[in-house]
Design an enzyme around this catalytic site. Structure first.
Site, PDB file in Angstrom:
ATOM      1  N   LYS A   1     -21.181  15.425 -21.569  1.00  0.00           N
ATOM      2  CA  LYS A   1     -19.731  15.361 -21.780  1.00  0.00           C
ATOM      3  C   LYS A   1     -19.343  13.983 -22.309  1.00  0.00           C
ATOM      4  CE  LYS A   1     -18.970  18.903 -18.310  1.00  0.00           C
ATOM      5  NZ  LYS A   1     -18.752  19.222 -16.907  1.00  0.00           N
TER       6      LYS A   1
ATOM      7  N   GLN B   1     -17.055  16.756 -11.403  1.00  0.00           N
ATOM      8  CA  GLN B   1     -18.236  17.587 -11.601  1.00  0.00           C
ATOM      9  C   GLN B   1     -18.607  18.318 -10.306  1.00  0.00           C
ATOM     10  OE1 GLN B   1     -19.880  18.094 -14.644  1.00  0.00           O
ATOM     11  NE2 GLN B   1     -20.953  19.660 -13.487  1.00  0.00           N
TER      12      GLN B   1
ATOM     13  N   ASP C   1     -10.310  20.900 -16.834  1.00  0.00           N
ATOM     14  CA  ASP C   1     -11.268  21.962 -16.498  1.00  0.00           C
ATOM     15  C   ASP C   1     -10.534  23.271 -16.190  1.00  0.00           C
ATOM     16  OD1 ASP C   1     -13.987  21.591 -16.670  1.00  0.00           O
ATOM     17  OD2 ASP C   1     -14.166  20.545 -14.750  1.00  0.00           O
TER      18      ASP C   1
END
Ligand code: NAP
Length: 291
Positions: A53, A97, A120
């Protein structure tokens, strides 16, 4: 003859489009979009995802920061970091994450993320907006699946789409998005309590597999001419590889691909599009912040 939904090539193309937009913005004197990531612990796969990322952020000209926290981080410390990121005006979006260490309540952490920076698309507010068809951040993996289908011009209206898996981050949002106006699939969602799974998957014109079991879907479970989207990612030890492992999916491609009209490779299918979707959401967050 099977055709490949080449996520790697498509991701490069979309990254190019984003990079052009960022170049134009910075040329006008604006700051670059800023994506941050928080990672707790040392899980190998999570480290790789965050590194990818970060790399992709740099490739499109974003500013990127990674907050690496030790495994021993307490829930309160993590929530404090999230509060800091929520309030930092220079950060447009951030991700935490997953998975988090067992002593941290994942949902509590997700709930603490500002919906405006939740690139997200995991917070209840964004999920609620998605279900209502309102403007929102769509979770990156299902968004990537939708982008692949749209940009390859795969016909979806009226097609029977079977989704295996009902997780909050893949199966459930994918089923929701594909059933909505624009995609117009008739969706069947399957999970571990589903009876006669193969009978259902054999009816699928579009089969989305997010089950998290290596090579679970075999040729006898797939209809001739189906489009098969393999979301699974598994590292399998392989001494012949420099890395010591190879990546496989939830679909046994060696036997399934021959029956498909379209399929996603693993790696190089859904994975690259997931990262690109995160970049697209960050650019959207940046634009919202600037308005
Ligand atoms: P998950 O949270 O473990 O969910 C798996 C789902 O599969 C659950 O809903 C489970 O049902 C269902 N399931 C398990 N066994 C089943 C069976 N025998 N028959 C039917 N359904 C069954 O996994 P996830 O987070 O959605 O991820 C799925 C896979 O995608 C993993 O390999 C993950 O690594 C990968 N992934 C890839 C990307 C990417 O960017 N490509 C992104 C995210 C995840 P229950 O709900 O009943 O337990």
């Amino acid at each position: 003859m099977v055709q490949i939904l080449d996520g790697k090539a498509m991701a490069l193309q979309i990254k190019d489009e984003i990079a052009n937009e960022v170049r134009a913005l910075t040329a006008q004197g604006h700051r670059a979009p800023h994506l941050a990531a928080v990672i707790v612990g040392t899980d190998g796969a999570s480290q790789t995802y965050v590194a990818n990322k970060e790399k992709s952020s740099h490739e499109v000209g974003f500013t990127s920061s990674v907050y690496r926290m030790p495994e021993s981080t307490t829930e309160a410390q993590l929530l404090e970091t999230i509060e800091f990121l929520n309030n930092d005006p220079d950060i447009d979006g951030f991700i935490v994450q997953l998975p988090l260490p067992k002593h941290i309540n994942e949902q509590k952490v997700i709930n603490a993320i500002s919906p405006d920076k939740d690139v997200d698309g995991f917070t209840p507010i964004n999920i609620g907006r998605m279900v209502l068809g309102e403007e929102c951040f769509v979770p990156a993996t299902p968004m990537g699946i939708c982008t692949l289908l749209k940009r390859y011009g795969i016909e979806t209206a009226g097609k029977h789409c079977v989704v295996i898996g009902r997780s909050n981050i893949v199966g459930t949002p994918a089923a929701n998005l594909l059933s909505r106006k624009g995609f117009d699939c008739t969706v069947t969602m399957c999970h571990s309590k589903t009876r006669n799974l193969a009978e259902l998957t054999r009816q699928a014109d579009i089969l989305v597999v997010a089950i998290g079991k290596p090579e679970f879907v075999t040729a006898d479970m797939v209809k001739e001419g189906a489009t098969v989207i393999d979301v699974g990612i598994h590292r399998i030890p392989d001494e012949s590889k420099k890395s010591g492992y190879r990546i496989i999916g939830d679909v046994k491609h060696s036997e399934v691909d021959a029956k498909c009209s379209w399929t996603t490779p693993v790696p190089g299918g859904v994975g690259p599009l997931t990262i690109v979707s995160l970049l697209q959401n960050t650019l959207q967050a940046y634009k919202r912040m600037s308005n």
